[in-house]
Design a protein around this motif. Structure first.
Motif, PDB file in Angstrom:
ATOM      1  N   ARG A 180      21.496 -21.102 -48.085  1.00 12.36           N
ATOM      2  CA  ARG A 180      23.188 -21.263 -47.797  1.00 12.36           C
ATOM      3  C   ARG A 180      22.434 -23.166 -47.773  1.00 12.36           C
ATOM      4  N   LEU A 181      21.462 -23.161 -47.493  1.00  5.19           N
ATOM      5  CA  LEU A 181      21.176 -25.048 -47.445  1.00  5.19           C
ATOM      6  C   LEU A 181      21.013 -25.551 -48.872  1.00  5.19           C
ATOM      7  N   MET A 182      20.569 -24.622 -50.111  1.00 12.07           N
ATOM      8  CA  MET A 182      20.337 -25.320 -51.279  1.00 12.07           C
ATOM      9  C   MET A 182      22.002 -25.532 -51.544  1.00 12.07           C
ATOM     10  N   VAL A 183      22.504 -24.221 -50.973  1.00  9.24           N
ATOM     11  CA  VAL A 183      24.048 -24.029 -51.249  1.00  9.24           C
ATOM     12  C   VAL A 183      24.753 -25.054 -51.706  1.00  9.24           C
ATOM     13  N   LEU A 231      27.010 -31.108 -52.539  1.00  7.75           N
ATOM     14  CA  LEU A 231      26.572 -32.461 -52.539  1.00  7.75           C
ATOM     15  C   LEU A 231      26.221 -33.102 -53.833  1.00  7.75           C
ATOM     16  N   SER A 232      25.181 -32.313 -54.498  1.00  9.64           N
ATOM     17  CA  SER A 232      24.768 -33.596 -55.457  1.00  9.64           C
ATOM     18  C   SER A 232      25.591 -33.226 -56.761  1.00  9.64           C
ATOM     19  N   GLU A 233      26.628 -32.425 -56.750  1.00  5.66           N
ATOM     20  CA  GLU A 233      27.872 -32.423 -57.382  1.00  5.66           C
ATOM     21  C   GLU A 233      28.918 -33.100 -57.526  1.00  5.66           C
ATOM     22  N   GLY A 272      27.045 -39.445 -44.448  1.00  8.40           N
ATOM     23  CA  GLY A 272      28.179 -39.631 -45.781  1.00  8.40           C
ATOM     24  C   GLY A 272      29.157 -38.427 -45.545  1.00  8.40           C
ATOM     25  N   VAL A 273      28.866 -38.150 -45.328  1.00  3.96           N
ATOM     26  CA  VAL A 273      29.470 -36.630 -45.034  1.00  3.96           C
ATOM     27  C   VAL A 273      31.003 -36.616 -44.548  1.00  3.96           C
ATOM     28  N   THR A 274      32.119 -36.807 -44.852  1.00  4.43           N
ATOM     29  CA  THR A 274      33.136 -36.913 -44.568  1.00  4.43           C
ATOM     30  C   THR A 274      34.557 -35.824 -44.476  1.00  4.43           C
ATOM     31  N   VAL A 275      34.985 -35.893 -44.559  1.00  7.28           N
ATOM     32  CA  VAL A 275      36.316 -35.149 -43.853  1.00  7.28           C
ATOM     33  C   VAL A 275      36.685 -34.279 -45.172  1.00  7.28           C
ATOM     34  N   ALA A 276      36.771 -35.554 -46.375  1.00 11.45           N
ATOM     35  CA  ALA A 276      37.232 -34.909 -47.458  1.00 11.45           C
ATOM     36  C   ALA A 276      35.830 -34.430 -47.907  1.00 11.45           C
ATOM     37  N   VAL A 277      35.104 -34.680 -47.626  1.00 10.52           N
ATOM     38  CA  VAL A 277      33.304 -33.847 -48.416  1.00 10.52           C
ATOM     39  C   VAL A 277      34.229 -31.861 -48.071  1.00 10.52           C
ATOM     40  N   LEU A 278      34.147 -32.373 -46.428  1.00  7.98           N
ATOM     41  CA  LEU A 278      33.968 -30.778 -46.174  1.00  7.98           C
ATOM     42  C   LEU A 278      35.132 -30.075 -46.389  1.00  7.98           C
ATOM     43  N   LYS A 279      36.498 -30.675 -46.581  1.00  8.54           N
ATOM     44  CA  LYS A 279      37.361 -29.634 -46.439  1.00  8.54           C
ATOM     45  C   LYS A 279      37.398 -29.456 -48.579  1.00  8.54           C
ATOM     46  N   ARG A 280      37.150 -29.965 -48.737  1.00  9.16           N
ATOM     47  CA  ARG A 280      36.127 -29.911 -50.360  1.00  9.16           C
ATOM     48  C   ARG A 280      35.422 -28.374 -50.252  1.00  9.16           C
ATOM     49  N   TRP A 281      34.737 -28.127 -49.659  1.00 10.12           N
ATOM     50  CA  TRP A 281      33.199 -27.955 -49.230  1.00 10.12           C
ATOM     51  C   TRP A 281      34.064 -26.870 -48.609  1.00 10.12           C
ATOM     52  N   ARG A 282      34.861 -26.167 -47.817  1.00  4.65           N
ATOM     53  CA  ARG A 282      35.393 -25.031 -47.239  1.00  4.65           C
ATOM     54  C   ARG A 282      36.088 -24.182 -48.276  1.00  4.65           C
TER      55      ARG A 282
END
Length: 580
Positions: free
Chosen positions: A78-81, A86-88, A98-108
């Protein structure tokens, strides 16, 4: 504290727990409960090295509590996922800051809509919450955001589906049990000297003795290097059932036994890997039944609560313990051989490998016991898959069989009451369908009770001197009571006056009755539901019906007029100190 109550000794002053994080900061070693080590290389993550190191540190810290490589592999995958996500991104973060709220929202948003995605979100979120970079602020708040619980992907079986699975397992296991039982009787007769040495039974008994001691029938290695079964004509062939299958279960037959045990006791598939052979408990004056003590592992219950003991009685063919008796009989030769090869080995679920050398070499699962000679233990996932394909079941039966047994039994098994309701009962579609009629019947019964618990008397504007006063109403004729006393007159409780057709309520009663309703509602919060329903529910419903007839405004105004006499009488009434 130790088991005997003595305080445990402290480790040496120079003792240090070895860190699972390697010297390079990129490898983490996880040791499982059997002592096997497995290394996870974070340089394989497709993100910059500083982020690889940060994730490795978080993973290493969390791995200190793990005793299973499967848990470690699940978290790693799951960490690999997450790292691949992040790499994409257009701008891949160099590190966790560098992991922002916007990144986490997109991930969610990418994962929250599926069961698997929610599992990935949960694992990664718990890991990231340990990071010092996320000790507070908007990113932390985003990590703490809840998401809807995943609906279980597996459902219990319908009756016909369950019957098909259980029947397939019964047929396969019973054939194996009859085969092994017949050959065991022959072997016992030979060892007891009851068979003539030159007879067919005597010669077959000698072969069975060799099989029980070595795990295989006598074989000769041909010049080509291929083994040849000796006594082929005596055995009736060279197939499994004619050779080692005479005393040992195959892996598919052992899987069939596991299906039956799961259907009977709702045990988890992993339990079978290390389940000790059941022992017999003491039986006081009982000669016709046997009680087995079965040790069940519940690893998810947490440290100190991993094991419990279930007592299961064999009192006849239809009793739950009969399957335990048969399981001990068909695995007896395998358990005896395993104990001779590796003293101390006594696991219940033992089978004979088809190709011992080749299959033992392929054994890569460090969570399950390693093979002992020609024997293997427990049920692997690929065993379950092969078994369902052999019987054309459309999927491994274990989760669904277990869910079926749990939901239809009505009692928690190897889990808590809350888990039973939240994970098994409430989300199950078969339970939901079956409960619709129950809910409908309950609603109709509640309606009947509500309709029956109404004010049965009369409303009047003033008292009638001809009526007799009671605590709750005026009575027109106590001799015509629906609840006559043996000695004559009315034998009803004063609370029941409001249900009687002879009752008359005038404005002078309103303050006391409004106060009585208020006190009954207060009493509801301190009594258990059963006591409340039996003693007070009907009376409160009648008071509420009376309030609706009088009007809420007038009822509220009457409550404000309640005096000390009204309070004293209501207090005595609720205590039961007022006799009719």
């Amino acid at each position: 504290m130790s088991r005997r109550g003595h305080r445990a000794g402290l480790p040496p002053a120079d003792h240090r727990t070895e860190s699972p994080l390697g010297p390079d900061g990129l490898t983490v070693t996880v040791v499982n409960k059997t002592g096997y080590a497995r290394e996870f290389d974070f340089s394989e993550l497709p993100v910059p090295e500083p982020l690889q190191r940060s994730l490795a540190r978080l993973y290493a810290a969390r791995s200190m509590a793990w005793t299973s490589h499967e848990t470690a592999k699940t978290c790693w995958s799951r960490l690999m996922v997450f790292a691949t996500f992040l790499s994409e991104l257009d701008n891949t973060p160099e590190d966790l800051d560098g992991v922002t709220v916007a990144v986490l929202k997109r991930w969610r948003a990418r994962h929250v809509s599926t069961v698997t995605g929610k599992a990935v979100l949960s694992t990664v979120r718990l890991l990231l919450q340990q990071a010092p970079q996320f000790a507070g602020g908007p990113v932390t708040e985003e990590l703490l955001r809840r998401f809807p619980a995943a609906k279980p992907s597996k459902q219990s079986y319908e009756d016909d589906e369950r019957k098909r699975v259980v029947l397939a397992a019964q047929r396969q296991f019973r054939a194996a049990w009859l085969r092994i039982e017949e050959n065991t009787r022959l072997l016992r007769a030979w060892r007891a000297g009851e068979l003539e040495e030159d007879s067919r039974g005597g010669r077959l008994g000698e072969v069975l003795d060799h099989l029980a001691r070595t795990g295989d029938v006598p074989r000769t290695i041909l010049p080509s290097g291929q083994p040849h079964v000796d006594h082929r004509s005596l055995l009736g062939g060279a197939g499994t059932e004619q050779t080692w299958g005479r005393l040992f279960l195959s892996r598919m037959e052992l899987t069939a036994l596991a299906v039956l045990l799961t259907d009977q006791f709702a045990w988890n598939l992993k339990i079978y890997d290390r389940m000790p052979a059941p022992t017999t408990g003491p039986s006081v004056g009982e000669k016709t039944s046997i009680t087995y003590q079965v040790q069940v592992e519940k690893h998810r219950a947490g440290r100190g609560r991993w094991f419990s003991t279930e007592n299961i009685t064999d009192s006849g063919a239809a009793s739950p313990g009969r399957l335990i008796t048969q399981a001990l009989e068909v695995t007896a030769h395998g358990r005896d051989l395993a104990a001779r090869l590796v003293p101390g080995t006594d696991l219940l679920m033992v089978a004979r490998l088809y190709a011992p050398a080749k299959e033992a070499h392929r054994h890569q699962n460090t969570e399950r016991p390693r093979p002992v000679g020609p024997l293997s233990f427990g049920i692997a996932y690929n065993d379950a898959d092969r078994w369902q394909r052999a019987h054309d079941l459309g999927g491994s039966p274990f989760q669904r069989v277990r869910r079926t047994t749990v939901t239809r039994g009505g009692q928690p098994r190897q889990h808590s009451q809350s888990t039973n309701e939240r994970v098994y009962v409430l989300p199950d579609e078969n339970v939901q369908r079956a409960s619709r009629s129950v809910f409908a019947d309950a609603a109709e019964e509640a309606l009947e009770q509500a309709e029956a618990a109404v004010f049965g008397g009369h409303l009047t504007g003033a008292p009638d001197p001809a009526h007799e006063q009671t605590v709750t109403a005026d009575c027109e004729d106590e001799s015509a009571s629906p609840w006559p006393a043996p000695e004559g007159g009315c034998g009803a409780d004063f609370m029941l006056c409001l249900a009687c057709k002879n009752a008359y309520v005038h404005p002078g009663h309103h303050p006391r009755l409004a106060l009585l309703q208020q006190q009954l509602e207060s009493l509801r919060s301190v009594l258990d539901d059963g006591t409340w329903d039996r003693r007070w529910q009907g009376h409160l419903l009648r008071l509420e019906d009376l309030r609706d007839k009088i009007g809420a405004a007038a009822w509220g105004a009457a409550l404000a007029r309640a005096g000390s006499d009204d309070r004293a009488l209501v207090h005595l009434l609720l205590k039961g100190d007022l006799a009719p």
